[in-house]
Design a protein around this motif. Structure first.
Motif, PDB file in Angstrom:
ATOM      1  N   THR A 425     -21.204 -23.846 -46.629  1.00 17.61           N
ATOM      2  CA  THR A 425     -20.387 -22.681 -46.283  1.00 17.61           C
ATOM      3  C   THR A 425     -20.274 -22.379 -45.186  1.00 17.61           C
ATOM      4  O   THR A 425     -20.911 -22.569 -44.102  1.00 17.61           O
ATOM      5  CB  THR A 425     -20.942 -21.296 -47.228  1.00 17.61           C
ATOM      6  N   GLU A 426     -18.977 -21.586 -44.797  1.00 21.33           N
ATOM      7  CA  GLU A 426     -18.921 -20.742 -43.664  1.00 21.33           C
ATOM      8  C   GLU A 426     -18.773 -19.250 -43.927  1.00 21.33           C
ATOM      9  O   GLU A 426     -18.337 -19.101 -45.145  1.00 21.33           O
ATOM     10  CB  GLU A 426     -17.486 -21.082 -42.818  1.00 21.33           C
ATOM     11  N   THR A 427     -19.173 -18.380 -43.296  1.00 18.57           N
ATOM     12  CA  THR A 427     -18.990 -17.035 -43.493  1.00 18.57           C
ATOM     13  C   THR A 427     -18.158 -16.302 -42.622  1.00 18.57           C
ATOM     14  O   THR A 427     -17.935 -16.131 -41.498  1.00 18.57           O
ATOM     15  CB  THR A 427     -20.337 -16.036 -43.212  1.00 18.57           C
ATOM     16  N   TRP A 428     -16.904 -15.979 -43.225  1.00 20.64           N
ATOM     17  CA  TRP A 428     -15.814 -15.109 -42.703  1.00 20.64           C
ATOM     18  C   TRP A 428     -16.220 -13.700 -42.720  1.00 20.64           C
ATOM     19  O   TRP A 428     -15.840 -12.749 -41.544  1.00 20.64           O
ATOM     20  CB  TRP A 428     -14.495 -15.236 -43.322  1.00 20.64           C
ATOM     21  N   ASP A 429     -16.723 -13.279 -43.722  1.00 23.54           N
ATOM     22  CA  ASP A 429     -16.948 -11.735 -43.801  1.00 23.54           C
ATOM     23  C   ASP A 429     -18.297 -11.349 -44.565  1.00 23.54           C
ATOM     24  O   ASP A 429     -18.796 -12.321 -44.959  1.00 23.54           O
ATOM     25  CB  ASP A 429     -16.120 -11.026 -44.543  1.00 23.54           C
ATOM     26  N   ALA A 430     -18.938 -10.328 -44.169  1.00 18.97           N
ATOM     27  CA  ALA A 430     -20.100 -10.044 -44.751  1.00 18.97           C
ATOM     28  C   ALA A 430     -20.090  -8.231 -45.144  1.00 18.97           C
ATOM     29  O   ALA A 430     -19.502  -7.452 -44.276  1.00 18.97           O
ATOM     30  CB  ALA A 430     -21.340 -10.307 -43.809  1.00 18.97           C
ATOM     31  N   TYR A 431     -20.178  -8.085 -46.426  1.00 12.07           N
ATOM     32  CA  TYR A 431     -20.090  -6.591 -46.570  1.00 12.07           C
ATOM     33  C   TYR A 431     -21.528  -6.095 -47.422  1.00 12.07           C
ATOM     34  O   TYR A 431     -21.992  -6.755 -48.210  1.00 12.07           O
ATOM     35  CB  TYR A 431     -19.176  -6.493 -47.992  1.00 12.07           C
ATOM     36  N   TRP A 432     -21.999  -4.988 -46.680  1.00  9.79           N
ATOM     37  CA  TRP A 432     -23.142  -4.328 -47.646  1.00  9.79           C
ATOM     38  C   TRP A 432     -22.774  -3.805 -48.996  1.00  9.79           C
ATOM     39  O   TRP A 432     -21.808  -3.017 -48.913  1.00  9.79           O
ATOM     40  CB  TRP A 432     -23.641  -3.166 -46.603  1.00  9.79           C
ATOM     41  N   VAL A 433     -23.451  -4.031 -49.876  1.00 10.63           N
ATOM     42  CA  VAL A 433     -23.234  -3.418 -51.116  1.00 10.63           C
ATOM     43  C   VAL A 433     -23.400  -2.084 -51.271  1.00 10.63           C
ATOM     44  O   VAL A 433     -24.472  -1.617 -50.867  1.00 10.63           O
ATOM     45  CB  VAL A 433     -24.098  -4.183 -52.231  1.00 10.63           C
ATOM     46  N   PRO A 434     -22.468  -1.139 -51.855  1.00 10.97           N
ATOM     47  CA  PRO A 434     -22.896   0.104 -51.526  1.00 10.97           C
ATOM     48  C   PRO A 434     -23.790   0.593 -52.755  1.00 10.97           C
ATOM     49  O   PRO A 434     -23.678   0.137 -53.816  1.00 10.97           O
ATOM     50  CB  PRO A 434     -21.292   0.995 -51.918  1.00 10.97           C
ATOM     51  N   GLN A 435     -24.451   1.967 -52.677  1.00 15.56           N
ATOM     52  CA  GLN A 435     -25.204   2.530 -53.513  1.00 15.56           C
ATOM     53  C   GLN A 435     -24.401   3.488 -54.444  1.00 15.56           C
ATOM     54  O   GLN A 435     -23.143   3.669 -53.984  1.00 15.56           O
ATOM     55  CB  GLN A 435     -26.187   3.481 -52.761  1.00 15.56           C
ATOM     56  N   ARG A 436     -24.441   3.284 -55.601  1.00 15.05           N
ATOM     57  CA  ARG A 436     -23.520   4.062 -56.462  1.00 15.05           C
ATOM     58  C   ARG A 436     -24.391   5.195 -57.254  1.00 15.05           C
ATOM     59  O   ARG A 436     -25.475   4.848 -57.682  1.00 15.05           O
ATOM     60  CB  ARG A 436     -22.765   3.189 -57.378  1.00 15.05           C
ATOM     61  N   ASP A 437     -23.745   5.984 -57.741  1.00 16.33           N
ATOM     62  CA  ASP A 437     -24.316   7.255 -58.465  1.00 16.33           C
ATOM     63  C   ASP A 437     -24.020   6.775 -60.080  1.00 16.33           C
ATOM     64  O   ASP A 437     -23.786   5.576 -60.517  1.00 16.33           O
ATOM     65  CB  ASP A 437     -23.753   8.700 -58.346  1.00 16.33           C
ATOM     66  N   SER A 438     -24.606   7.604 -61.151  1.00  9.79           N
ATOM     67  CA  SER A 438     -24.716   7.253 -62.361  1.00  9.79           C
ATOM     68  C   SER A 438     -23.148   6.784 -63.053  1.00  9.79           C
ATOM     69  O   SER A 438     -23.280   6.349 -63.910  1.00  9.79           O
ATOM     70  CB  SER A 438     -25.393   8.220 -63.099  1.00  9.79           C
ATOM     71  N   ALA A 439     -22.342   7.336 -62.235  1.00  4.92           N
ATOM     72  CA  ALA A 439     -20.961   7.213 -62.826  1.00  4.92           C
ATOM     73  C   ALA A 439     -20.364   6.012 -62.147  1.00  4.92           C
ATOM     74  O   ALA A 439     -19.072   5.690 -62.598  1.00  4.92           O
ATOM     75  CB  ALA A 439     -20.062   8.401 -62.663  1.00  4.92           C
ATOM     76  N   GLY A 440     -21.108   5.351 -61.323  1.00  5.43           N
ATOM     77  CA  GLY A 440     -20.427   4.130 -60.476  1.00  5.43           C
ATOM     78  C   GLY A 440     -19.705   4.262 -59.389  1.00  5.43           C
ATOM     79  O   GLY A 440     -19.143   3.491 -58.489  1.00  5.43           O
ATOM     80  N   ARG A 441     -19.778   5.761 -58.971  1.00  4.42           N
ATOM     81  CA  ARG A 441     -19.130   5.943 -57.710  1.00  4.42           C
ATOM     82  C   ARG A 441     -20.012   5.854 -56.493  1.00  4.42           C
ATOM     83  O   ARG A 441     -20.846   5.955 -56.479  1.00  4.42           O
ATOM     84  CB  ARG A 441     -18.737   7.320 -57.670  1.00  4.42           C
TER      85      ARG A 441
END
Length: 453
Positions: A425-441
């Motif tokens: 692979t090559e990496t163009w982008d990197a994104y930290w996965v967000p923490q979410r509350d019980s409703a998925g927000r």
């Protein structure tokens, strides 16, 4: 080694896990460079054959699933979904379990480049509408559209409705934008009524999204960031990044400029980079993207610190200029710049023509961590898109230099925190996965997982 273990603890886990989502080949400002070795490796991954992986001890691969030339992605805010753009489609994934993304729907749309897909949402007639803004700057075509709606040449933005992740669809388009739509960004993601274009030739446009079915150009304004430098003789804007204090940071060939966007219909430039914003070494190609962490803590003339909200972290992308950028030590870098003040009245008075290089933002440090790890196969390792973790660690794509983790807590001494790269692979982008509350927000904080595209 003991230092790395100590730092890892700030990433909410003893191991910084990486979820590898997709591979890609280099972008617009990015003409693709074929690599036989890389193509073979991708085929091996698809067939389940192990390929060489190089990683620091604090980074491990959690999951991988090859996609077709992934370009960009974005996480939803009010629900646990991830959206990804490739050269031939846009897809939605349920990421309630972020280690096991589940495809929910795909819309076929040949699109280049959509280098930075933007998510937006807004309550309309009592219902929360969720959508993606897609900038078109080379080509776009869909099998469901009439021939006159096939775009070649850019100046277009389309809106993909993702309110129902099982039925994503195009709902609107604007095709008369008078400057570059290489990227398009919501001025406020959670109340997205206006979007700003990358811009070109010293200008950018504001797009009115009041009617998602019929977006329109509201106005076109000037920005020093989209002015010229030695390479871009006509000027090229690249990306808008909006912070949590009512400011938008605009990057481009003319360096970086900061705008007051409290009234998103009437932004006002308040500061910009100094003469080094277009100078060799600091901007040999283009200021690509930026973030200003902790912006709400800003106090004029306080000591430079990411914690003080007065440091702009800026990617200087550079893979094509004088030909030496095939060497990692000559390629684009991640940089830190000090923002001493946001005195817009003084800046505009001293620079009524909004020329580049007339601001007070000055550089602190630059860094390309790939140079510490040996030259990768393909020798294509400019800094590219990054994401900031509240612990003070960036996750950033460096093309064939892979995914790099960079400690930016001391803006005068940027340093490596970890890395991951694969022959596949090559990496163009990197994104930290967000923490979410019980409703998925999204809670506004991050997990220790990264999606690399």
């Amino acid at each position: 080694m003991s230092r790395r273990r100590t730092l890892t603890g700030t990433l909410l886990s003893t191991t910084a896990a990486l979820a590898l989502v997709a591979g890609a080949s280099p972008a617009l400002a990015h003409s693709p460079q074929p690599s036989t070795e890389r193509d073979i490796a991708r085929a091996q991954v698809a067939a389940g054959v192990p390929v060489p992986v190089f990683a620091s001890p604090n980074v491990e691969l959690v999951a991988a699933f090859p996609e077709t030339l992934g370009i960009s992605g974005v996480f939803g805010i009010s629900s646990p979904h991830f959206y990804m753009s490739t050269t031939d489609s846009i897809s939605a994934f349920n990421v309630r379990n972020p280690s096991l993304p589940v495809l929910t729907d795909t819309i076929v749309i040949a699109n280049f480049e959509n280098e930075s897909m933007t998510y937006g949402e807004r309550v309309i007639n009592g219902k929360l509408r969720k959508f993606i803004l897609v900038g078109i700057d080379l080509v776009k075509a869909s099998p469901t559209e009439e021939p006159q709606h096939v775009n070649v040449g850019g100046g277009e933005m389309i809106i993909i409705d993702v309110t129902d992740p099982n039925d994503i669809k195009q709902v609107g388009r604007v095709s008369d934008v008078p400057n570059s739509t290489h990227t398009v960004a919501c001025a406020k993601e959670t109340a997205c009524r206006y979007a700003y274009t990358a811009g070109s030739r010293g200008k950018y446009s504001i797009i009115d999204l009041t009617n998602l079915s019929a977006p329109k150009v509201l106005k076109t304004l000037r920005s020093p960031a989209s002015r010229e430098n030695e390479l871009f003789v006509r000027g090229a804007g690249h990306k808008w990044n909006f912070d949590n204090a009512g400011y938008g940071l605009h990057t481009g060939s003319g360096g970086t400029a900061i705008f007051d966007v409290v009234d998103p219909k009437n932004p006002k430039v308040v500061q910009a980079t100094n003469f080094q914003g277009t100078a060799p070494m600091w901007n040999d190609f283009i200021h690509h993207n930026t973030m200003r962490p902790n912006a709400s803590r800003f106090r004029a003339f306080s000591p430079p610190s990411v914690a003080n909200g007065n440091v702009a972290l800026i990617t200087e992308e550079d893979y094509f200029n004088d030909g030496e950028e095939v060497l990692c030590e000559e390629a684009g870098t991640i940089q830190s710049w000090y923002i001493p003040n946001l005195n817009g009245a003084a800046y505009r008075s001293n620079n009524p023509n909004l020329d580049p290089d007339k601001g007070a933002i000055r550089p602190l440090d630059m860094f390309n961590p790939v140079t510490e790890q040996g030259q990768p196969v393909g020798a294509f390792c400019s800094a590219h898109w990054f994401d900031y973790h509240s612990s003070g660690i960036l996750a950033q794509g460096f093309y064939q230099g892979g995914t790099q983790f960079i400690d930016v807590r001391d803006p005068r001494n940027l340093k490596s925190f970890g890395f991951f790269r694969s022959a596949a692979t090559e990496t163009w982008d990197a994104y930290w996965v967000p923490q979410r509350d019980s409703a998925g927000r999204s809670t506004g904080r991050q997990t220790n997982l990264v999606y690399a595209v």
